[in-house]
Design an enzyme around this catalytic site. Structure first.
Site, PDB file in Angstrom:
ATOM      1  N   CYS A  38      28.683  27.586  39.093  1.00 42.44           N
ATOM      2  CA  CYS A  38      29.776  28.814  39.290  1.00 42.44           C
ATOM      3  C   CYS A  38      30.638  29.455  38.077  1.00 42.44           C
ATOM      4  O   CYS A  38      30.127  28.913  36.981  1.00 42.44           O
ATOM      5  CB  CYS A  38      31.122  27.920  39.259  1.00 42.44           C
ATOM      6  SG  CYS A  38      32.242  28.749  40.601  1.00 42.44           S
ATOM      7  N   SER A  40      33.102  30.958  37.335  1.00 43.68           N
ATOM      8  CA  SER A  40      34.552  29.817  35.988  1.00 43.68           C
ATOM      9  C   SER A  40      33.330  28.942  35.635  1.00 43.68           C
ATOM     10  O   SER A  40      34.396  28.761  34.108  1.00 43.68           O
ATOM     11  CB  SER A  40      35.152  29.047  36.791  1.00 43.68           C
ATOM     12  OG  SER A  40      35.339  29.554  38.629  1.00 43.68           O
ATOM     13  N   HIS A  43      33.072  31.187  32.124  1.00 41.71           N
ATOM     14  CA  HIS A  43      34.885  32.083  31.980  1.00 41.71           C
ATOM     15  C   HIS A  43      35.038  30.921  30.702  1.00 41.71           C
ATOM     16  O   HIS A  43      35.728  31.405  30.079  1.00 41.71           O
ATOM     17  CB  HIS A  43      35.402  32.410  32.818  1.00 41.71           C
ATOM     18  CG  HIS A  43      34.926  33.215  34.071  1.00 41.71           C
ATOM     19  ND1 HIS A  43      33.831  34.896  33.109  1.00 41.71           N
ATOM     20  CD2 HIS A  43      34.716  34.109  34.879  1.00 41.71           C
ATOM     21  CE1 HIS A  43      33.838  35.630  34.011  1.00 41.71           C
ATOM     22  NE2 HIS A  43      33.844  35.168  35.294  1.00 41.71           N
ATOM     23  N   HIS A  59      31.698  22.064  38.288  1.00 39.59           N
ATOM     24  CA  HIS A  59      32.796  21.968  39.182  1.00 39.59           C
ATOM     25  C   HIS A  59      32.324  21.422  40.621  1.00 39.59           C
ATOM     26  O   HIS A  59      33.421  21.642  41.152  1.00 39.59           O
ATOM     27  CB  HIS A  59      34.150  22.508  39.248  1.00 39.59           C
ATOM     28  CG  HIS A  59      33.795  24.459  39.458  1.00 39.59           C
ATOM     29  ND1 HIS A  59      33.631  24.454  38.258  1.00 39.59           N
ATOM     30  CD2 HIS A  59      34.176  24.624  39.776  1.00 39.59           C
ATOM     31  CE1 HIS A  59      33.652  25.756  38.147  1.00 39.59           C
ATOM     32  NE2 HIS A  59      34.333  25.919  39.992  1.00 39.59           N
ATOM     33  N   CYS A 166      32.931  23.900  46.467  1.00 44.28           N
ATOM     34  CA  CYS A 166      33.530  25.724  45.762  1.00 44.28           C
ATOM     35  C   CYS A 166      33.728  26.760  46.340  1.00 44.28           C
ATOM     36  O   CYS A 166      34.030  27.078  47.115  1.00 44.28           O
ATOM     37  CB  CYS A 166      33.151  25.215  43.793  1.00 44.28           C
ATOM     38  SG  CYS A 166      34.210  26.933  43.090  1.00 44.28           S
TER      39      CYS A 166
HETATM   40 ZN   LIG Z   1      33.324  27.329  40.846  1.00 48.90          ZN
END
Ligand SMILES: [Zn+2]
Ligand SMILES: [Zn+2]
Length: 369
Positions: A38, A40, A43, A59, A166
């Site tokens: 992902c 995220s 990041h 995640h 997610c």
């Molecule tokens: Zn995610």
């Protein structure tokens, strides 16, 4: 077991042998079948979404329960589960009020690097490692809170189930739970990666009449048309504001979703939305960024600007339902899996994601996913 560790911000992940303590009384050990990559996670590598290091990232996972603590009642070894990064407490005002994604216990601790109990179960050469988003799915096994384990039907591929952990729930829930898209409406989706494509599918399922995908990547626009978008435009070639105005007889769209995580696109989403329409912000902009909206219109046009965290979901209700919709052929979630990787190739997965090549890249473990 093998796990991908971020030792320091801005470094490549290193796949190493780490130790995982047995589950505590309210915890569950899950053998991962698949883990999506992902934005995220990336990041956090760059520091845009800070979380303590050294840590095991990831995640968005699904797998099979391997062992449970003494007090665990909701799952048993052998159960297939989606891993949920919002392990809600079930007792706070948000959980009681039907907003468990905003749980007072879980939401503030999301990036604290521990399980919801505050415990850590991962070590590397005797030194504790941090968890990530309560899960750490870039690993062969996880120990997580019981509340992070959402039991699912066993007949869906775990590669698809992982994405429900997610991206899919985030995009689907933003449309169904937050925007509450109505039949016949117009929906504009900015950014059609894994989240945006899930939103397009959900808008189509909800009966939206016109669904406009906005993305600079040609193959993502093409894929969006295959999964339910009625129009797909390149924002570098087409003026989005006039396109939406012409499409809607000058009114503007009923719903706009920002799924690219760019603050400036929120203002554009606001502009293309009709009076009393809804703008749902789904992508998380960089830490410290701000969004500028036209002050007078905010009052006079009564537009609703809202975020949606994790699709505003109630995981135990929504995640099995989403997989039922997939199984019955009404949500083509398998179209989101662009490429699979071995855990050792996780950095290649990041590279491909950053190159704009993936709706979703998925790490698979073993050969039974
Ligand atoms: Zn995610
Ligand atoms: Zn709660």
């Amino acid at each position: 077991m093998r796990a991908a560790v971020l030792f320091r911000e801005r470094e490549r992940l290193q796949v190493v042998d780490v130790d995982l303590a047995p589950p505590g009384p309210n915890e569950v050990r899950v053998r991962l079948a698949a883990s999506g990559i992902c934005a995220s996670d990336w990041h956090t590598v760059t520091g845009a979404i800070p979380s303590p290091t050294p840590s095991v990232l990831g995640h968005e996972g699904a797998g099979i329960v391997d062992a449970v603590g003494d007090a665990v009642r909701s799952v048993a070894p052998g159960d297939h589960v989606v891993l949920c990064w919002a392990p809600n407490c079930g007792r706070c005002r948000y959980c009681e009020g039907g907003r468990p994604n905003l749980c007072s216990v879980a939401a503030p601790a999301l990036l604290a690097g521990t399980l919801a109990s505050g415990a850590r179960r991962l070590t590397y050469r005797g030194q504790p490692l941090y968890h990530y988003s309560f899960l750490s799915t870039f690993a062969e096994l996880v120990v997580v809170d019981e509340a992070s384990c959402i039991p699912i039907r066993a007949d869906v591929p775990l590669t698809v189930a992982a994405l429900v952990g997610c991206a899919v729930t985030t995009g689907y829930g933003a449309v169904v739970n937050r925007a509450k898209v109505e039949p016949g409406s117009t929906v504009v989706v900015f950014g059609v990666g894994g989240v945006g494509l899930s939103a397009v599918m959900a808008a189509s399922l909800s009966g939206a009449q016109q669904i406009v995908a906005v993305d600079p990547a040609p193959w993502k626009r093409e894929l969006s048309l295959q999964v339910g978008a009625t129009h797909a435009i390149d924002p570098h070639q087409v003026d989005v504001e006039s396109f939406v105005r012409d499409l809607t007889g000058g009114e503007g769209t009923d719903v706009a979703l920002e799924a690219a995580g760019r603050a400036e696109l929120v203002a554009l989403a606001f502009t293309v939305t009709r009076r009393a329409g809804t703008i749902v912000c789904v992508g998380v902009p960089s830490s410290g960024s701000t969004v500028a909206l036209p002050g007078p219109d905010l009052v006079r046009h009564e537009k609703i600007v809202t975020g949606s965290l994790y699709g505003s979901c109630r995981p135990r209700a929504d995640m099995p339902r989403i997989l039922d919709l997939y199984a019955s052929g009404r949500l083509p979630l398998d179209r989101l899996v662009t490429r699979t990787y071995q855990l050792d190739d996780v950095n290649t997965g990041f590279d491909d994601m950053l190159a704009g090549q993936l709706a979703r890249g998925v790490i698979t473990f073993g050969d039974w996913s």
